[in-house]
Motif scaffolding. Sequence first.
Motif, PDB file in Angstrom:
ATOM      1  N   GLN A  81       0.750  -1.281  -0.051  1.00  0.00           N
ATOM      2  CA  GLN A  81       0.070   0.103  -0.076  1.00  0.00           C
ATOM      3  C   GLN A  81       0.839   1.360   0.193  1.00  0.00           C
ATOM      4  OE1 GLN A  81      -2.257  -0.809   3.571  1.00  0.00           O
ATOM      5  NE2 GLN A  81      -4.346  -0.960   2.111  1.00  0.00           N
ATOM      6  N   SER A  82       0.305   2.272  -0.591  1.00  0.00           N
ATOM      7  CA  SER A  82       0.881   3.771  -0.546  1.00  0.00           C
ATOM      8  C   SER A  82       0.093   4.206   0.716  1.00  0.00           C
ATOM      9  CB  SER A  82       0.963   4.415  -1.781  1.00  0.00           C
ATOM     10  OG  SER A  82       1.751   3.703  -2.719  1.00  0.00           O
ATOM     11  N   TRP A  83       0.580   4.823   1.670  1.00  0.00           N
ATOM     12  CA  TRP A  83       0.226   5.650   2.906  1.00  0.00           C
ATOM     13  C   TRP A  83       0.497   7.176   2.666  1.00  0.00           C
ATOM     14  CZ3 TRP A  83      -2.175   3.764   7.729  1.00  0.00           C
ATOM     15  CH2 TRP A  83      -2.100   2.377   7.529  1.00  0.00           C
ATOM     16  N   PHE A  84      -0.533   7.878   3.382  1.00  0.00           N
ATOM     17  CA  PHE A  84      -0.523   9.552   3.134  1.00  0.00           C
ATOM     18  C   PHE A  84      -0.643  10.024   4.530  1.00  0.00           C
ATOM     19  CE2 PHE A  84      -1.744   7.433  -1.053  1.00  0.00           C
ATOM     20  CZ  PHE A  84      -0.911   8.120  -1.650  1.00  0.00           C
ATOM     21  N   ALA A  85       0.034  11.133   4.645  1.00  0.00           N
ATOM     22  CA  ALA A  85      -0.061  12.169   6.022  1.00  0.00           C
ATOM     23  C   ALA A  85      -1.059  12.971   5.641  1.00  0.00           C
ATOM     24  CB  ALA A  85       0.982  12.561   6.464  1.00  0.00           C
ATOM     25  N   HIS A  86      -2.144  13.276   6.624  1.00  0.00           N
ATOM     26  CA  HIS A  86      -3.265  14.150   6.525  1.00  0.00           C
ATOM     27  C   HIS A  86      -3.176  15.048   7.634  1.00  0.00           C
ATOM     28  CE1 HIS A  86      -5.173  11.847   3.225  1.00  0.00           C
ATOM     29  NE2 HIS A  86      -4.899  10.963   3.656  1.00  0.00           N
ATOM     30  N   VAL A  87      -2.469  16.144   7.527  1.00  0.00           N
ATOM     31  CA  VAL A  87      -2.629  17.142   8.717  1.00  0.00           C
ATOM     32  C   VAL A  87      -3.725  17.896   8.865  1.00  0.00           C
ATOM     33  CG1 VAL A  87      -1.250  19.326   9.715  1.00  0.00           C
ATOM     34  CG2 VAL A  87       0.026  17.381   8.573  1.00  0.00           C
ATOM     35  N   ALA A  88      -4.429  18.139   9.969  1.00  0.00           N
ATOM     36  CA  ALA A  88      -5.511  18.596  10.476  1.00  0.00           C
ATOM     37  C   ALA A  88      -5.483  20.039  10.031  1.00  0.00           C
ATOM     38  CB  ALA A  88      -6.108  18.449  11.742  1.00  0.00           C
ATOM     39  N   LYS A  89      -6.517  20.721   9.240  1.00  0.00           N
ATOM     40  CA  LYS A  89      -6.457  22.032   8.668  1.00  0.00           C
ATOM     41  C   LYS A  89      -7.508  22.870   9.527  1.00  0.00           C
ATOM     42  CE  LYS A  89      -3.632  21.013   5.327  1.00  0.00           C
ATOM     43  NZ  LYS A  89      -2.366  21.356   5.633  1.00  0.00           N
ATOM     44  N   HIS A  90      -8.626  22.060  10.148  1.00  0.00           N
ATOM     45  CA  HIS A  90      -9.463  22.916  10.886  1.00  0.00           C
ATOM     46  C   HIS A  90     -10.325  23.965   9.834  1.00  0.00           C
ATOM     47  CE1 HIS A  90      -7.647  21.051  14.284  1.00  0.00           C
ATOM     48  NE2 HIS A  90      -6.707  21.439  13.991  1.00  0.00           N
ATOM     49  N   ARG A 116     -13.467  25.719  10.904  1.00  0.00           N
ATOM     50  CA  ARG A 116     -13.736  26.758  12.067  1.00  0.00           C
ATOM     51  C   ARG A 116     -13.799  28.083  11.590  1.00  0.00           C
ATOM     52  NH1 ARG A 116     -13.111  24.667  17.112  1.00  0.00           N
ATOM     53  NH2 ARG A 116     -12.700  22.417  17.127  1.00  0.00           N
ATOM     54  N   THR A 117     -14.537  28.816  12.272  1.00  0.00           N
ATOM     55  CA  THR A 117     -14.836  30.357  11.915  1.00  0.00           C
ATOM     56  C   THR A 117     -14.563  31.296  13.006  1.00  0.00           C
ATOM     57  OG1 THR A 117     -17.056  30.239  12.093  1.00  0.00           O
ATOM     58  CG2 THR A 117     -16.398  29.968   9.925  1.00  0.00           C
ATOM     59  N   THR A 118     -14.776  30.705  14.416  1.00  0.00           N
ATOM     60  CA  THR A 118     -14.628  31.413  15.628  1.00  0.00           C
ATOM     61  C   THR A 118     -13.839  30.943  16.688  1.00  0.00           C
ATOM     62  OG1 THR A 118     -16.907  30.662  16.360  1.00  0.00           O
ATOM     63  CG2 THR A 118     -16.757  32.861  15.125  1.00  0.00           C
ATOM     64  N   ASN A 119     -14.238  29.449  17.188  1.00  0.00           N
ATOM     65  CA  ASN A 119     -13.521  29.039  18.328  1.00  0.00           C
ATOM     66  C   ASN A 119     -12.347  28.271  17.911  1.00  0.00           C
ATOM     67  OD1 ASN A 119     -15.730  29.615  20.020  1.00  0.00           O
ATOM     68  ND2 ASN A 119     -16.934  27.854  19.140  1.00  0.00           N
ATOM     69  N   ALA A 120     -11.307  28.548  18.580  1.00  0.00           N
ATOM     70  CA  ALA A 120      -9.897  27.922  18.226  1.00  0.00           C
ATOM     71  C   ALA A 120      -9.987  26.358  18.590  1.00  0.00           C
ATOM     72  CB  ALA A 120      -8.881  28.487  19.210  1.00  0.00           C
ATOM     73  N   PRO A 121      -9.239  25.655  17.846  1.00  0.00           N
ATOM     74  CA  PRO A 121      -9.632  24.089  18.219  1.00  0.00           C
ATOM     75  C   PRO A 121      -8.652  23.978  19.406  1.00  0.00           C
ATOM     76  CG  PRO A 121      -7.705  24.597  16.507  1.00  0.00           C
ATOM     77  CD  PRO A 121      -8.468  26.084  16.735  1.00  0.00           C
ATOM     78  N   ASP A 122      -9.486  22.686  20.227  1.00  0.00           N
ATOM     79  CA  ASP A 122      -8.725  22.431  21.442  1.00  0.00           C
ATOM     80  C   ASP A 122      -7.784  21.196  21.215  1.00  0.00           C
ATOM     81  OD1 ASP A 122     -10.501  24.095  23.078  1.00  0.00           O
ATOM     82  OD2 ASP A 122     -12.004  22.458  22.878  1.00  0.00           O
ATOM     83  N   ASN A 123      -7.603  20.661  20.224  1.00  0.00           N
ATOM     84  CA  ASN A 123      -6.750  19.756  19.702  1.00  0.00           C
ATOM     85  C   ASN A 123      -6.123  19.761  18.319  1.00  0.00           C
ATOM     86  OD1 ASN A 123      -8.986  18.408  18.855  1.00  0.00           O
ATOM     87  ND2 ASN A 123      -8.326  16.388  19.237  1.00  0.00           N
ATOM     88  N   THR A 124      -5.234  19.215  17.837  1.00  0.00           N
ATOM     89  CA  THR A 124      -4.657  19.126  16.558  1.00  0.00           C
ATOM     90  C   THR A 124      -3.946  17.780  16.338  1.00  0.00           C
ATOM     91  OG1 THR A 124      -4.174  20.461  14.703  1.00  0.00           O
ATOM     92  CG2 THR A 124      -2.655  20.363  16.587  1.00  0.00           C
ATOM     93  N   TRP A 125      -4.242  17.343  15.058  1.00  0.00           N
ATOM     94  CA  TRP A 125      -3.619  16.026  14.697  1.00  0.00           C
ATOM     95  C   TRP A 125      -2.982  16.020  13.369  1.00  0.00           C
ATOM     96  CZ3 TRP A 125      -8.567  17.248  15.272  1.00  0.00           C
ATOM     97  CH2 TRP A 125      -9.507  17.256  14.297  1.00  0.00           C
ATOM     98  N   VAL A 126      -2.553  14.882  13.159  1.00  0.00           N
ATOM     99  CA  VAL A 126      -2.064  14.473  11.734  1.00  0.00           C
ATOM    100  C   VAL A 126      -2.623  12.913  11.757  1.00  0.00           C
ATOM    101  CG1 VAL A 126       0.280  13.649  12.362  1.00  0.00           C
ATOM    102  CG2 VAL A 126      -0.320  13.894  10.014  1.00  0.00           C
ATOM    103  N   ALA A 127      -3.234  12.396  10.664  1.00  0.00           N
ATOM    104  CA  ALA A 127      -3.697  11.099  10.409  1.00  0.00           C
ATOM    105  C   ALA A 127      -2.995  10.611   9.252  1.00  0.00           C
ATOM    106  CB  ALA A 127      -5.257  11.119  10.105  1.00  0.00           C
ATOM    107  N   LEU A 128      -2.630   9.240   9.494  1.00  0.00           N
ATOM    108  CA  LEU A 128      -1.890   8.453   8.474  1.00  0.00           C
ATOM    109  C   LEU A 128      -2.887   7.215   7.833  1.00  0.00           C
ATOM    110  CD1 LEU A 128       1.549   7.926  10.221  1.00  0.00           C
ATOM    111  CD2 LEU A 128       0.708   9.706   8.672  1.00  0.00           C
ATOM    112  N   ALA A 129      -3.098   7.327   6.547  1.00  0.00           N
ATOM    113  CA  ALA A 129      -3.977   6.293   5.973  1.00  0.00           C
ATOM    114  C   ALA A 129      -3.667   6.181   4.525  1.00  0.00           C
ATOM    115  CB  ALA A 129      -5.376   6.865   6.193  1.00  0.00           C
ATOM    116  N   PRO A 130      -4.120   4.702   4.181  1.00  0.00           N
ATOM    117  CA  PRO A 130      -3.486   4.445   2.844  1.00  0.00           C
ATOM    118  C   PRO A 130      -4.685   4.926   1.691  1.00  0.00           C
ATOM    119  CG  PRO A 130      -4.636   2.502   3.664  1.00  0.00           C
ATOM    120  CD  PRO A 130      -4.580   3.945   4.983  1.00  0.00           C
ATOM    121  N   ASN A 131      -4.812   6.072   1.767  1.00  0.00           N
ATOM    122  CA  ASN A 131      -5.541   6.958   0.925  1.00  0.00           C
ATOM    123  C   ASN A 131      -5.381   8.181   0.924  1.00  0.00           C
ATOM    124  OD1 ASN A 131      -8.097   8.356  -0.162  1.00  0.00           O
ATOM    125  ND2 ASN A 131      -9.275   6.649   0.186  1.00  0.00           N
TER     126      ASN A 131
END
Length: 201
Positions: free
Chosen positions: A47-56, A59-74
């Motif tokens: 499989q070919s895997w890819f990183a997906h960094v959260a862009k949020h 959101r238009t007003t509230n700042a995110p309480d967490n943030t992440w990167v996901a790794l998936a074969p898509n």
Amino acid sequence: MVFERQDFDVFNAKSLDERMAKIRTIIDPKFVELSDKLLAILNHNDQSWFAHVAKHLRRTTNAPDNTWVALAPNKRGYKMLPHYEIGLWEDHVYFYLAVEENMKPSQTADIVSRLRKASDLIAILPKQFVLSTDHMVNRNELLTPTNYDQAVTRFEQVKHSEVLIGIVIDKQKYQDDAYDDEQVILTAFEQLHDIYKVLAH
């Protein structure tokens, strides 16, 4: 060490723009650094895997309480597949193997069957592993066979529920400059990957 004690201070920024600027400049490059090391391992198989960094982006007003990167074969997304997730809350770093609500309802029966099939492997994970049922809530519990079975049943019956298993690293660990969070995460990845194979195939 990938993350540092002061990285958690990004969540002290109150406004959306200020917090997002800090996440983009301080946290996201570290997500990419760690993701590249995991992708180098994951891309050794077919499989070919890819990183997906959260862009949020929603959101238009509230700042995110967490943030992440996901790794998936898509390349196009990750929420519809079992995937790995590295994230940051104000008080800890987490690394999860994640099955999220976006897999429902079209894949519910199949993924629930696979989650139950993985129970024996779940039972032999080290005691520091934890369980979460919502990646957007800063709450987890010990990963015991009973808690896991209840989480899988809840995932099957409740629309807004997830099953995430992995480790958390408390920010207090980062007071020690010699703490090797990268190795802790890579070890957890190795311990979870056989479970991923059950969930994905």
